[in-house]
Design a protein around this motif. Structure first.
Motif, PDB file in Angstrom:
ATOM      1  N   THR A   1     -27.235   1.829  55.799  1.00  0.00           N
ATOM      2  CA  THR A   1     -28.371   1.617  56.696  1.00  0.00           C
ATOM      3  C   THR A   1     -28.675   2.881  57.509  1.00  0.00           C
ATOM      4  N   GLY A   2     -29.850   2.861  58.135  1.00  0.00           N
ATOM      5  CA  GLY A   2     -30.217   3.937  59.048  1.00  0.00           C
ATOM      6  C   GLY A   2     -30.426   5.277  58.387  1.00  0.00           C
ATOM      7  N   ILE A   3     -30.948   5.290  57.158  1.00  0.00           N
ATOM      8  CA  ILE A   3     -31.204   6.547  56.451  1.00  0.00           C
ATOM      9  C   ILE A   3     -32.553   7.111  56.901  1.00  0.00           C
ATOM     10  N   ASN A   4     -32.538   8.313  57.406  1.00  0.00           N
ATOM     11  CA  ASN A   4     -33.767   8.988  57.829  1.00  0.00           C
ATOM     12  C   ASN A   4     -34.119  10.052  56.798  1.00  0.00           C
ATOM     13  N   LEU A   5     -35.221   9.822  56.103  1.00  0.00           N
ATOM     14  CA  LEU A   5     -35.603  10.698  55.004  1.00  0.00           C
ATOM     15  C   LEU A   5     -36.578  11.778  55.473  1.00  0.00           C
ATOM     16  N   ALA A   6     -36.298  12.996  55.070  1.00  0.00           N
ATOM     17  CA  ALA A   6     -37.216  14.119  55.280  1.00  0.00           C
ATOM     18  C   ALA A   6     -37.179  14.955  54.010  1.00  0.00           C
ATOM     19  N   GLY A   7     -37.655  14.324  52.922  1.00  0.00           N
ATOM     20  CA  GLY A   7     -37.581  14.958  51.614  1.00  0.00           C
ATOM     21  C   GLY A   7     -36.734  14.126  50.678  1.00  0.00           C
ATOM     22  N   GLU A   8     -35.525  14.614  50.352  1.00  0.00           N
ATOM     23  CA  GLU A   8     -34.672  13.916  49.393  1.00  0.00           C
ATOM     24  C   GLU A   8     -33.301  13.608  49.994  1.00  0.00           C
ATOM     25  N   ALA A   9     -32.727  12.495  49.526  1.00  0.00           N
ATOM     26  CA  ALA A   9     -31.334  12.146  49.845  1.00  0.00           C
ATOM     27  C   ALA A   9     -30.681  11.682  48.557  1.00  0.00           C
ATOM     28  N   TRP A  10     -29.466  12.187  48.281  1.00  0.00           N
ATOM     29  CA  TRP A  10     -28.779  11.916  47.023  1.00  0.00           C
ATOM     30  C   TRP A  10     -27.479  11.154  47.289  1.00  0.00           C
ATOM     31  N   TYR A  11     -27.158  10.242  46.344  1.00  0.00           N
ATOM     32  CA  TYR A  11     -25.941   9.441  46.455  1.00  0.00           C
ATOM     33  C   TYR A  11     -25.327   9.281  45.066  1.00  0.00           C
ATOM     34  N   ARG A  12     -24.006   9.089  45.060  1.00  0.00           N
ATOM     35  CA  ARG A  12     -23.299   8.754  43.823  1.00  0.00           C
ATOM     36  C   ARG A  12     -22.585   7.420  44.027  1.00  0.00           C
ATOM     37  N   ALA A  13     -22.667   6.544  43.022  1.00  0.00           N
ATOM     38  CA  ALA A  13     -22.022   5.247  43.096  1.00  0.00           C
ATOM     39  C   ALA A  13     -21.449   4.897  41.733  1.00  0.00           C
ATOM     40  N   THR A  14     -20.351   4.153  41.735  1.00  0.00           N
ATOM     41  CA  THR A  14     -19.670   3.783  40.498  1.00  0.00           C
ATOM     42  C   THR A  14     -19.663   2.264  40.343  1.00  0.00           C
ATOM     43  N   ALA A  15     -20.024   1.786  39.154  1.00  0.00           N
ATOM     44  CA  ALA A  15     -20.025   0.345  38.882  1.00  0.00           C
ATOM     45  C   ALA A  15     -18.597  -0.180  38.869  1.00  0.00           C
ATOM     46  N   SER A  16     -18.353  -1.269  39.587  1.00  0.00           N
ATOM     47  CA  SER A  16     -17.017  -1.864  39.638  1.00  0.00           C
ATOM     48  C   SER A  16     -16.756  -2.784  38.458  1.00  0.00           C
ATOM     49  N   GLN A  17     -17.827  -3.251  37.809  1.00  0.00           N
ATOM     50  CA  GLN A  17     -17.677  -4.126  36.656  1.00  0.00           C
ATOM     51  C   GLN A  17     -18.873  -3.946  35.728  1.00  0.00           C
ATOM     52  N   THR A  18     -18.702  -4.375  34.499  1.00  0.00           N
ATOM     53  CA  THR A  18     -19.799  -4.342  33.540  1.00  0.00           C
ATOM     54  C   THR A  18     -20.791  -5.450  33.870  1.00  0.00           C
ATOM     55  N   GLY A  19     -22.064  -5.097  33.937  1.00  0.00           N
ATOM     56  CA  GLY A  19     -23.083  -6.091  34.245  1.00  0.00           C
ATOM     57  C   GLY A  19     -24.279  -5.459  34.913  1.00  0.00           C
ATOM     58  N   THR A  20     -25.057  -6.284  35.591  1.00  0.00           N
ATOM     59  CA  THR A  20     -26.263  -5.806  36.265  1.00  0.00           C
ATOM     60  C   THR A  20     -25.901  -5.010  37.515  1.00  0.00           C
ATOM     61  N   PHE A  21     -26.445  -3.818  37.604  1.00  0.00           N
ATOM     62  CA  PHE A  21     -26.270  -2.970  38.782  1.00  0.00           C
ATOM     63  C   PHE A  21     -27.639  -2.846  39.443  1.00  0.00           C
ATOM     64  N   THR A  22     -27.773  -3.441  40.626  1.00  0.00           N
ATOM     65  CA  THR A  22     -29.055  -3.483  41.321  1.00  0.00           C
ATOM     66  C   THR A  22     -29.087  -2.428  42.419  1.00  0.00           C
ATOM     67  N   VAL A  23     -30.115  -1.603  42.395  1.00  0.00           N
ATOM     68  CA  VAL A  23     -30.316  -0.557  43.395  1.00  0.00           C
ATOM     69  C   VAL A  23     -31.613  -0.863  44.129  1.00  0.00           C
ATOM     70  N   GLU A  24     -31.544  -0.987  45.459  1.00  0.00           N
ATOM     71  CA  GLU A  24     -32.721  -1.301  46.256  1.00  0.00           C
ATOM     72  C   GLU A  24     -32.864  -0.318  47.411  1.00  0.00           C
ATOM     73  N   ALA A  25     -34.080   0.122  47.644  1.00  0.00           N
ATOM     74  CA  ALA A  25     -34.430   0.879  48.840  1.00  0.00           C
ATOM     75  C   ALA A  25     -35.289  -0.028  49.706  1.00  0.00           C
ATOM     76  N   LEU A  26     -34.774  -0.385  50.889  1.00  0.00           N
ATOM     77  CA  LEU A  26     -35.455  -1.311  51.779  1.00  0.00           C
ATOM     78  C   LEU A  26     -35.995  -0.527  52.967  1.00  0.00           C
ATOM     79  N   LEU A  27     -37.282  -0.671  53.216  1.00  0.00           N
ATOM     80  CA  LEU A  27     -37.944   0.140  54.232  1.00  0.00           C
ATOM     81  C   LEU A  27     -38.156  -0.631  55.521  1.00  0.00           C
ATOM     82  N   GLY A  28     -38.021   0.078  56.616  1.00  0.00           N
ATOM     83  CA  GLY A  28     -38.281  -0.519  57.915  1.00  0.00           C
ATOM     84  C   GLY A  28     -39.681  -0.253  58.406  1.00  0.00           C
ATOM     85  N   SER A  29     -40.512   0.413  57.616  1.00  0.00           N
ATOM     86  CA  SER A  29     -41.892   0.718  57.990  1.00  0.00           C
ATOM     87  C   SER A  29     -42.761   0.593  56.752  1.00  0.00           C
TER      88      SER A  29
END
Length: 275
Positions: free
Chosen positions: A10-38
């Motif tokens: 939470t609380g990500i303040n964007l001014a261009g680009e922000a990068w992240y790395r994440a690893t799947a804990s199990q085989t299946g659907t991996f859902t990625v969501e960006a939720l905006l407060g504005s």
């Protein structure tokens, strides 16, 4: 971010680009969501570690990408925009294997719902919605894991049968079955048809409250509720000093009592208890 089952940044303040790395804990659907407060837009992109684009989306309220990941697969996530108060929600709790849909809980308090529609399953896992056709899945297994978990199951418009025990709940009907384990709070909605319910007590002191349209059984550490069942059977056989409160209808009803049993019936319903 590391290995992911369910997490929110939470609380990500964007001014261009922000990068992240994440690893799947199990085989299946991996859902990625960006939720905006504005109302500002954010572009969400997901890549492999070698730079292959797996999906991208730009929306003004929220962006979502669903991927099929394998256990241990690393994903690279990019957020692009100029706005504040962005949340990145990652979920890796749903797996479709053949015709079996497996839903896993987390170490925290989970809220999960599963509904069998006419042609589609409607699933919600901690606020993340999923949809599968009835042809894709005939069996749904849900494990609450740790925490104080809540599940709501909704049956079909046909004849369904439910069994509620402390720690496990099942709901079956024509062409489908739902098996839930590890939930402290469970609610089942019959959703039409001449549905049948069996509800069992715990080893402690339990209280049953039943009417012609609903039933609730509570005890230490659990609450089971059901609505819309025509035939209800309650069993107090595990131990403890148990109490039953039963309400009739405005019509003509028949109550029969025994030393350790009761039966209340009327037009279109039957409630029985034993133990």
């Amino acid at each position: 971010i590391g290995s992911v089952r369910s997490t929110t940044q939470t609380g990500i303040n964007l001014a261009g680009e922000a990068w992240y790395r994440a690893t799947a804990s199990q085989t299946g659907t991996f859902t990625v969501e960006a939720l905006l407060g504005s109302s500002s837009s954010v572009t969400l992109s997901v890549y492999t570690t070698t730079g292959t684009l797996l999906g991208t989306q730009t929306l003004s309220a929220s962006s979502r990408i669903d991927l099929q990941a394998t256990s241990g697969q690393e994903l690279v996530i990019k957020l692009t925009g100029n706005t504040s108060g962005v949340s990145l929600r990652l979920t890796n709790l749903v797996t479709l294997s053949g015709s079996t849909l497996n839903i896993a809980g987390t170490a925290g308090n989970d809220t999960i719902s599963v509904a069998r529609g006419t042609s589609t399953w409607s699933i919600n896992v901690n606020g993340v919605a999923y949809s599968f056709t009835n042809a894709q899945a005939s069996t749904v297994n849900v494990n609450g894991a740790e925490g104080n978990d809540t599940i709501t199951l909704t049956g079909s418009a046909g004849v369904d049968t439910a069994v509620m025990r402390v720690g496990s709940t099942t709901l079956t009907g024509a062409g489908y079955s739902i098996n839930a384990a590890g939930f402290e709070y469970a609610t089942i909605n019959g959703n039409g048809g001449n549905d049948v319910l069996q509800v069992y007590d715990s080893t402690g002191n339990d209280t049953l409250t039943a009417s012609t349209t609903s039933v609730v059984m509570t005890g230490t550490g659990y609450r089971h509720a059901a609505n819309g069942f025509k035939v209800i059977s309650a069993f107090a056989t595990a131990g403890g000093i148990d109490t039953a409160n039963v309400s009739d209808t405005a019509g003509n009803d028949t109550l029969t009592t025994g030393l350790l049993s009761f039966s209340l019936s009327g037009v279109g319903y039957s409630v029985t208890g034993s133990g």
